[in-house]
Design a protein around this motif. Structure first.
Motif, PDB file in Angstrom:
ATOM      1  N   ILE A  58     -27.887  27.489 -31.924  1.00 57.41           N
ATOM      2  CA  ILE A  58     -26.515  27.236 -31.480  1.00 57.41           C
ATOM      3  C   ILE A  58     -26.365  25.855 -30.846  1.00 57.41           C
ATOM      4  N   MET A  59     -27.286  25.505 -29.952  1.00 62.28           N
ATOM      5  CA  MET A  59     -27.216  24.202 -29.294  1.00 62.28           C
ATOM      6  C   MET A  59     -27.952  23.168 -30.146  1.00 62.28           C
ATOM      7  N   LEU A  60     -27.179  22.220 -30.694  1.00 60.14           N
ATOM      8  CA  LEU A  60     -27.728  21.228 -31.609  1.00 60.14           C
ATOM      9  C   LEU A  60     -27.360  19.824 -31.171  1.00 60.14           C
ATOM     10  N   GLU A  61     -28.087  18.867 -31.683  1.00 56.58           N
ATOM     11  CA  GLU A  61     -27.756  17.471 -31.450  1.00 56.58           C
ATOM     12  C   GLU A  61     -26.436  17.132 -32.147  1.00 56.58           C
ATOM     13  N   GLY A  62     -25.799  16.060 -31.670  1.00 59.87           N
ATOM     14  CA  GLY A  62     -24.582  15.612 -32.337  1.00 59.87           C
ATOM     15  C   GLY A  62     -23.342  16.301 -31.797  1.00 59.87           C
ATOM     16  N   GLY A  63     -22.227  16.058 -32.443  1.00 58.88           N
ATOM     17  CA  GLY A  63     -20.949  16.563 -31.963  1.00 58.88           C
ATOM     18  C   GLY A  63     -20.588  17.953 -32.432  1.00 58.88           C
ATOM     19  N   MET A  64     -21.363  18.545 -33.318  1.00 56.87           N
ATOM     20  CA  MET A  64     -21.040  19.869 -33.858  1.00 56.87           C
ATOM     21  C   MET A  64     -22.169  20.841 -33.513  1.00 56.87           C
ATOM     22  N   ASP A  65     -21.838  21.910 -32.785  1.00 57.73           N
ATOM     23  CA  ASP A  65     -22.888  22.873 -32.474  1.00 57.73           C
ATOM     24  C   ASP A  65     -23.049  23.882 -33.606  1.00 57.73           C
ATOM     25  N   GLY A  66     -23.976  24.816 -33.431  1.00 60.54           N
ATOM     26  CA  GLY A  66     -24.299  25.752 -34.499  1.00 60.54           C
ATOM     27  C   GLY A  66     -23.169  26.691 -34.853  1.00 60.54           C
ATOM     28  N   ILE A  67     -22.358  27.072 -33.856  1.00 63.13           N
ATOM     29  CA  ILE A  67     -21.248  27.993 -34.130  1.00 63.13           C
ATOM     30  C   ILE A  67     -20.183  27.307 -34.977  1.00 63.13           C
ATOM     31  N   GLU A  68     -19.863  26.062 -34.645  1.00 57.91           N
ATOM     32  CA  GLU A  68     -18.906  25.316 -35.468  1.00 57.91           C
ATOM     33  C   GLU A  68     -19.426  25.139 -36.883  1.00 57.91           C
ATOM     34  N   ALA A  69     -20.705  24.811 -36.997  1.00 59.54           N
ATOM     35  CA  ALA A  69     -21.308  24.627 -38.318  1.00 59.54           C
ATOM     36  C   ALA A  69     -21.277  25.927 -39.113  1.00 59.54           C
ATOM     37  N   ALA A  70     -21.593  27.039 -38.439  1.00 59.79           N
ATOM     38  CA  ALA A  70     -21.578  28.335 -39.128  1.00 59.79           C
ATOM     39  C   ALA A  70     -20.193  28.679 -39.632  1.00 59.79           C
ATOM     40  N   GLY A  71     -19.153  28.338 -38.836  1.00 60.04           N
ATOM     41  CA  GLY A  71     -17.784  28.600 -39.273  1.00 60.04           C
ATOM     42  C   GLY A  71     -17.433  27.832 -40.534  1.00 60.04           C
ATOM     43  N   LEU A  72     -17.825  26.572 -40.588  1.00 61.69           N
ATOM     44  CA  LEU A  72     -17.548  25.760 -41.774  1.00 61.69           C
ATOM     45  C   LEU A  72     -18.338  26.253 -42.986  1.00 61.69           C
ATOM     46  N   ILE A  73     -19.580  26.644 -42.741  1.00 67.94           N
ATOM     47  CA  ILE A  73     -20.419  27.147 -43.843  1.00 67.94           C
ATOM     48  C   ILE A  73     -19.846  28.438 -44.410  1.00 67.94           C
ATOM     49  N   LYS A  74     -19.399  29.321 -43.515  1.00 68.96           N
ATOM     50  CA  LYS A  74     -18.793  30.572 -43.984  1.00 68.96           C
ATOM     51  C   LYS A  74     -17.539  30.298 -44.800  1.00 68.96           C
ATOM     52  N   GLU A  75     -16.683  29.380 -44.294  1.00 69.49           N
ATOM     53  CA  GLU A  75     -15.420  29.082 -44.958  1.00 69.49           C
ATOM     54  C   GLU A  75     -15.606  28.407 -46.308  1.00 69.49           C
ATOM     55  N   ASN A  76     -16.571  27.493 -46.390  1.00 70.83           N
ATOM     56  CA  ASN A  76     -16.728  26.698 -47.605  1.00 70.83           C
ATOM     57  C   ASN A  76     -17.723  27.250 -48.607  1.00 70.83           C
ATOM     58  N   PHE A  77     -18.759  27.946 -48.109  1.00 72.89           N
ATOM     59  CA  PHE A  77     -19.830  28.360 -49.023  1.00 72.89           C
ATOM     60  C   PHE A  77     -20.134  29.853 -48.988  1.00 72.89           C
ATOM     61  N   GLY A  78     -19.712  30.560 -47.947  1.00 73.37           N
ATOM     62  CA  GLY A  78     -19.950  32.001 -47.867  1.00 73.37           C
ATOM     63  C   GLY A  78     -21.403  32.388 -47.714  1.00 73.37           C
ATOM     64  N   ILE A  79     -22.233  31.481 -47.193  1.00 74.98           N
ATOM     65  CA  ILE A  79     -23.669  31.770 -47.033  1.00 74.98           C
ATOM     66  C   ILE A  79     -23.881  32.514 -45.713  1.00 74.98           C
ATOM     67  N   PRO A  80     -24.644  33.603 -45.696  1.00 71.22           N
ATOM     68  CA  PRO A  80     -24.856  34.353 -44.451  1.00 71.22           C
ATOM     69  C   PRO A  80     -25.656  33.552 -43.436  1.00 71.22           C
TER      70      PRO A  80
END
Length: 449
Positions: A58-80
């Motif tokens: 969840i806590m990652l380097e950069g401006g996007m944390d793991g939860i934000e990244a997971a939301g985008l991945i779910k929306e765009n690719f549907g990967i669990p």
């Protein structure tokens, strides 16, 4: 080892931790598709690598944390996504829920916990994906069915056919006009059984019999008199076929679930060979008791599954303790008592349609609060768990254990009878005694079946 080699993307910003996770995954037989250290990199690699699963810190380097990244991945690719993090505070959990993760593991973790979560996440994702695809197939089939329209006058003679009706009936409008519906349709009597919807079979000119669905509505004049009728009908051959395929698919999913349950049950018994068959016998007795108490079929099935898995937590117990031929020490007994909580942890994320994990957690609780792990009392224990506890005690006392010979069925039944209403659910005790005393149930009978 996983049944099928899954490709996993690891998202972790600590290099040493990332290397450790990769090593564990490879040891367990998985393929590491790649590693990302930032949320932005995770989204990019998810799209490019198309892994089967993502382990996301969840806590990652950069401006996007793991939860934000997971939301985008779910929306765009549907990967669990399975979160693999040291953060378990309420605010983080609430944010994580929005992304509908397929698992949430708190660091530090054990290999068994990681592998179980991965396998269940992949299984749930594949099951959900197949179901969605099946639903899309059925919806597309239904939307693609052409509807034929025929209108008749007050005399019952055909006035109009639309192009779909012409094609279906094999006649042009000019040929159909002035003829009756029975002449054109070549159907059984149920097709025109008054106004409303009907299903029947239509016989083509080739002799082929086709299932159709019809809807007959009256055409009314200004005074409510019938001046004709409209017949709408459609070929439901594909729908009938799709529904049959869907039923078969659901049956196949149930078979897959049953196989998974059996595999988990065998896993527990491999660790404790002296209780081989214990879970199956407990499940059989528990469902027989529940049936006597009038539980419906769905609850019976849930209780049966809970019975088959109630000792799954024993995979956490060292084999030398399970097979110890002498009295267990207090420390060893305390370790044994953790099996219900371990079983709950293993099963809680599996999307069973029944409260299996809760039942497994509570099967050693007692009505007077003297049980474990939480010391729950009567009103806090589920009915299924109370039934399961009676079945578990009767079977365990009746069977051989490494540290004692079998105590026999009479002593086992005497135990639950003596503590009826104190430790054990009275209705379940009464039903259990009735089953054995009437000869309608025996462990030998179940083993022969």
């Amino acid at each position: 080892m996983p049944s099928q080699k899954s490709r996993i993307l690891v998202v972790e910003d600590e290099a040493i931790v990332a290397l450790d996770i990769q090593s564990r995954l490879r040891y367990m037989g998985y393929d590491v598709a790649g590693v990302a250290s930032t949320g932005e990199d995770a989204v990019d690699k998810a799209g490019k690598l198309k892994p089967n699963l993502i382990l996301m810190d969840i806590m990652l380097e950069g401006g996007m944390d793991g939860i934000e990244a997971a939301g985008l991945i779910k929306e765009n690719f549907g990967i669990p996504v399975v979160y693999l993090t040291a953060y378990a505070d309420k605010q983080t959990l609430e944010r994580a829920k929005i992304t509908n993760p397929f698992g949430y593991i708190i660091k530090p973790f054990e290999d068994r916990e990681l592998q179980t979560t991965i396998e269940m996440a992949v299984y749930k994702y594949e099951t959900d994906r197949k179901l969605v695809l099946s639903e899309r197939l059925l919806a597309t089939t239904l939307k693609s069915l052409g509807e034929a329209v025929v209108t008749t006058g007050a005399d019952g003679l055909v006035r109009f056919l639309n192009p779909v009706a012409e094609q279906f009936l094999g006649v042009k409008l000019e040929e159909a006009q002035g003829r009756t519906l029975p002449e054109l349709l070549r159907h059984d009597d149920s097709c025109m059984a008054g106004f409303g919807s009907h299903t029947c079979r239509f016989t083509r000119s080739s002799g082929e019999s086709v299932p159709i669905e019809t809807n007959v509505s009256p055409i009314l004049d200004d005074w409510g008199g019938t001046v004709g009728s409209v017949l709408v009908f459609r070929d439901i051959s594909e729908r009938v076929k799709s529904e049959r395929n869907l039923r078969e698919y659901v049956a196949s999913l149930r078979e897959s679930l049953e196989a998974t349950v059996e595999a988990l049950a065998v896993t527990a018994e491999k660790r404790d060979p002296y209780t081989a068959g214990h879970q199956q016998r407990v499940a059989a007795l528990a469902t027989a008791i529940a049936a006597e108490l009038g539980l419906d079929g769905d609850r019976l099935e849930g209780l049966r599954v809970a019975g088959l898995l109630h000792d799954i937590g024993k995979i956490y117990i060292p084999a030398e303790i399970l097979a110890k031929p002498s009295t267990l020490t207090n420390i060893e007994m305390g370790l044994i008592k953790t099996h219900s909580e371990v079983g709950f942890d293993i099963l809680k994320n599996i999307p069973f349609p029944w409260p299996v994990a809760q039942c497994v957690l509570q099967h050693h609780e007692r009505l007077n609060g003297s049980g474990y792990p939480a010391g729950l009392s009567d009103g806090q224990i589920s009915e299924e768990a109370k039934i399961l506890s009676v079945a578990d005690v009767v079977e365990a006392m009746s069977s051989h254990r490494p540290y004692r010979a079998a105590l026999g069925l009479d002593r086992a039944l005497g135990e639950v009878k003596r503590n009826r209403g104190v430790l054990y659910f009275p209705d379940a005790v009464d039903a259990c005694l009735g089953l054995f005393e009437s000869g309608r149930f025996s462990f030998e009978m179940e083993e022969r079946a």
